[in-house]
Design a protein around this motif. Structure first.
Motif, PDB file in Angstrom:
ATOM      1  N   PRO A   1     -14.384   3.727 -41.652  1.00 43.88           N
ATOM      2  CA  PRO A   1     -14.762   2.660 -40.711  1.00 43.88           C
ATOM      3  C   PRO A   1     -13.792   2.622 -39.545  1.00 43.88           C
ATOM      4  N   MET A   2     -14.302   2.272 -38.370  1.00 39.81           N
ATOM      5  CA  MET A   2     -13.476   2.131 -37.169  1.00 39.81           C
ATOM      6  C   MET A   2     -13.872   0.836 -36.468  1.00 39.81           C
ATOM      7  N   TYR A   3     -12.999   0.394 -35.557  1.00 38.28           N
ATOM      8  CA  TYR A   3     -13.227  -0.850 -34.839  1.00 38.28           C
ATOM      9  C   TYR A   3     -13.029  -0.606 -33.348  1.00 38.28           C
ATOM     10  N   LEU A   4     -13.869  -1.233 -32.528  1.00 33.81           N
ATOM     11  CA  LEU A   4     -13.583  -1.281 -31.102  1.00 33.81           C
ATOM     12  C   LEU A   4     -12.412  -2.232 -30.900  1.00 33.81           C
ATOM     13  N   ARG A   5     -11.488  -1.831 -30.059  1.00 36.60           N
ATOM     14  CA  ARG A   5     -10.239  -2.591 -29.966  1.00 36.60           C
ATOM     15  C   ARG A   5     -10.468  -4.028 -29.521  1.00 36.60           C
ATOM     16  N   ILE A   6      -9.774  -4.935 -30.172  1.00 37.93           N
ATOM     17  CA  ILE A   6      -9.740  -6.325 -29.726  1.00 37.93           C
ATOM     18  C   ILE A   6      -8.521  -6.571 -28.847  1.00 37.93           C
ATOM     19  N   ALA A   7      -7.617  -5.588 -28.817  1.00 34.52           N
ATOM     20  CA  ALA A   7      -6.431  -5.637 -27.957  1.00 34.52           C
ATOM     21  C   ALA A   7      -5.820  -4.241 -27.937  1.00 34.52           C
TER      22      ALA A   7
END
Length: 507
Positions: free
Chosen positions: A235-241
């Motif tokens: 799993p990966m995430y689009l950056r929140i920061a």
């Protein structure tokens, strides 16, 4: 695909243009020498009112209106800078016996919105309008859909304007064409980013890039967008920061770095929030939040002057004059809550804060810890009252898991937010560089997540490992570009300063 009568007519015209041997979508370069606004600004006249310069010009753009008068015609051409009138004569653009370039192509098959190029000379009409007398005409691109065409009735009421916000945001390409003043907002946005980049470069900071796809959603308290990396099967995430990656670069030996970054937060949408937004963050070694407040003032004053002219540091927003000239007022969070509500939260525990929220009619829930409660009190009862640029400083430690503890005030951290016109514009810290303290803060965030706080930060073991190699004292800040543009252009909705804001799927 169902076509309207106008769309059918335009496709018929397309075929007829091809039948004339003219390519309706040519690939050739067209050498423009002047924009419409440049011609209007540069015109010089003699004592009889005749144009004495700009005898030869070449320009290109869309045809926005036509007035055919037999062997001659007037038209309005719109390019990226504005509109200018054209005068077109049959014998000029179609000399000799073959008059089809004028009689057929220009008079019959040219539709409003089509792109053309013209060469000619500048003159003044009998009514005093600066125009271009066209000597050569080139077809550059066919428009297969009609543009919205506002009309005035006998009472002066305007109909068919392209003003519906949802249509404007969804079809920004039409909005920019028929509402050309919209372009000015985005020109100012571009000028703002250029001015900020110049300021940061002059501080000798280095512009960098950090990952958009991240294995851990760190650096802020927000709900992430989740995706999947097929090759790595993780799993990966689009950056929140981008904060934790920029700090890694400070650890790696750069004294100052900055990034204009697209940030993604899977949260609500309203007039000041879009799930995808732009921030500039910069981090400078051997500095603290006091230095950063001074620098923030200088950066914003510089940027406002760059947009409005060097003498002007004020902007008009909702009938209020906001002045970005420093110094800005500085107020601790506890003092701000006390000043605007009469309540003292400086020593209040979680139970007492819930009681204060009840007295102030501020809705809270069981997932909120002490920091979230204080944040809710400030957001609901104080923030909207701060109109002029104001630094709110010294936040509770529970609200700021990445911030250095205050050097003299127990239970607080060295953090500030800049509030302007009732909205947060910037967030800054003396950065936490103690890896043992940072691990404890992350663990507190995990406990909040277990209580149901879906915005709590995740544990980032690699960042902790980086901190253990040592990070110098550092000041860092994030400034919201979209909200700043809203302020500087007088826009009430964030959608007005984004070329392509997030929209519901079109049915």
């Amino acid at each position: 695909m169902e076509l309207t009568d106008q769309e059918i007519t335009r496709r018929d015209n397309l075929a007829k243009i091809r039948a004339l041997g003219v390519d309706p979508f040519p690939a050739a370069t067209f050498p423009v020498t002047h924009l419409a606004s440049e011609i209007l600004a540069l015109v010089e006249e003699d004592s009889e009112g005749k144009v004495t310069n700009l005898q030869d010009v070449t320009l290109a753009g869309r045809i926005m209106s036509q007035r055919i008068m037999g062997k001659a015609a007037f038209a309005n051409l719109q390019d990226s800078s504005g509109r200018i009138q054209l005068y077109v004569s049959r014998d000029d653009i179609a000399p000799g016996e073959n008059k089809s370039l004028y009689n057929d192509l220009f008079k019959k098959y040219l539709d409003l919105g089509d792109f053309i190029g013209v060469k000619g000379f500048v003159f003044k009409t009998r009514t005093g309008e600066i125009s271009v007398h066209v000597k050569e005409f080139t077809f550059l691109g066919k428009s297969l859909r009609p543009l919205p065409s506002p009309k005035k009735d006998e009472a002066g009421n305007v109909h068919d304007e392209f003003k519906d916000p949802e249509l404007r945001y969804r079809m920004r390409y039409v909005d920019l064409t028929v509402n050309p003043k919209v372009k000015e907002v985005f020109r100012k946005r571009s000028k703002l980013i250029t001015a900020m980049r110049q300021f940061l470069d002059d501080l000798d900071l280095m512009e960098v890039e950090t990952p958009v796809l991240q294995a851990i959603h760190g650096g802020a308290s927000a709900r992430p967008f989740k995706t999947h990396h097929n090759t790595l099967d993780v799993p990966m995430y689009l950056r929140i920061a981008n904060e934790l990656y920029l700090k890694r670069l400070i650890i790696g030996g750069f004294d100052g770095v900055y990034e204009f970054a697209k940030i993604f937060r899977n949260e609500g949408m309203d007039r000041t929030h879009n799930p995808e937004f732009t921030m500039v963050e910069f981090y400078v070694a051997y500095k603290d939040y006091n230095w950063m407040m001074d620098t923030c003032e200088q950066l914003l004053e510089h940027s406002v002057r760059a947009i409005n002219g060097q003498a002007q540091t004020t902007v008009e927003v909702d009938g209020k004059t906001i002045d970005f000239k420093g110094p800005y007022r500085r107020l601790t969070m506890a003092d701000a809550i006390r000043e605007y509500t009469g309540e003292d939260i400086s020593e209040a525990d979680e139970t007492e804060l819930r009681a204060i929220a009840g007295r102030l009619d501020v809705h809270v829930d069981k997932t909120m810890g002490r920091g979230k409660l204080i944040d809710e009190l400030f957001g609901e009862r104080v923030e909207a009252q701060l109109i002029q640029p104001t630094f709110i400083t010294d936040y509770p430690v529970e609200m700021s898991p990445l911030t250095k503890k205050h050097r003299s005030k127990e239970g607080l951290v060295e953090r500030f937010e800049l509030i302007v016109n009732g909205k947060e514009l910037a967030n800054a810290y003396s950065e936490l560089n103690d890896p043992i303290d940072q691990r404890a803060r992350f663990e507190e965030q995990l406990q909040l997540a277990q209580r149901g706080d879906d915005e709590a930060m995740a544990m980032d073991e690699d960042f902790l490992r980086a901190l253990e190699y040592g990070m110098p004292p550092t000041a860092g800040i994030g400034i919201g570009i979209d909200r700043l543009v809203m302020l500087l252009t007088g826009q009430k909705s964030i959608q007005e300063v984004l070329f392509f804001p997030q929209m519901k799927p079109e049915r």
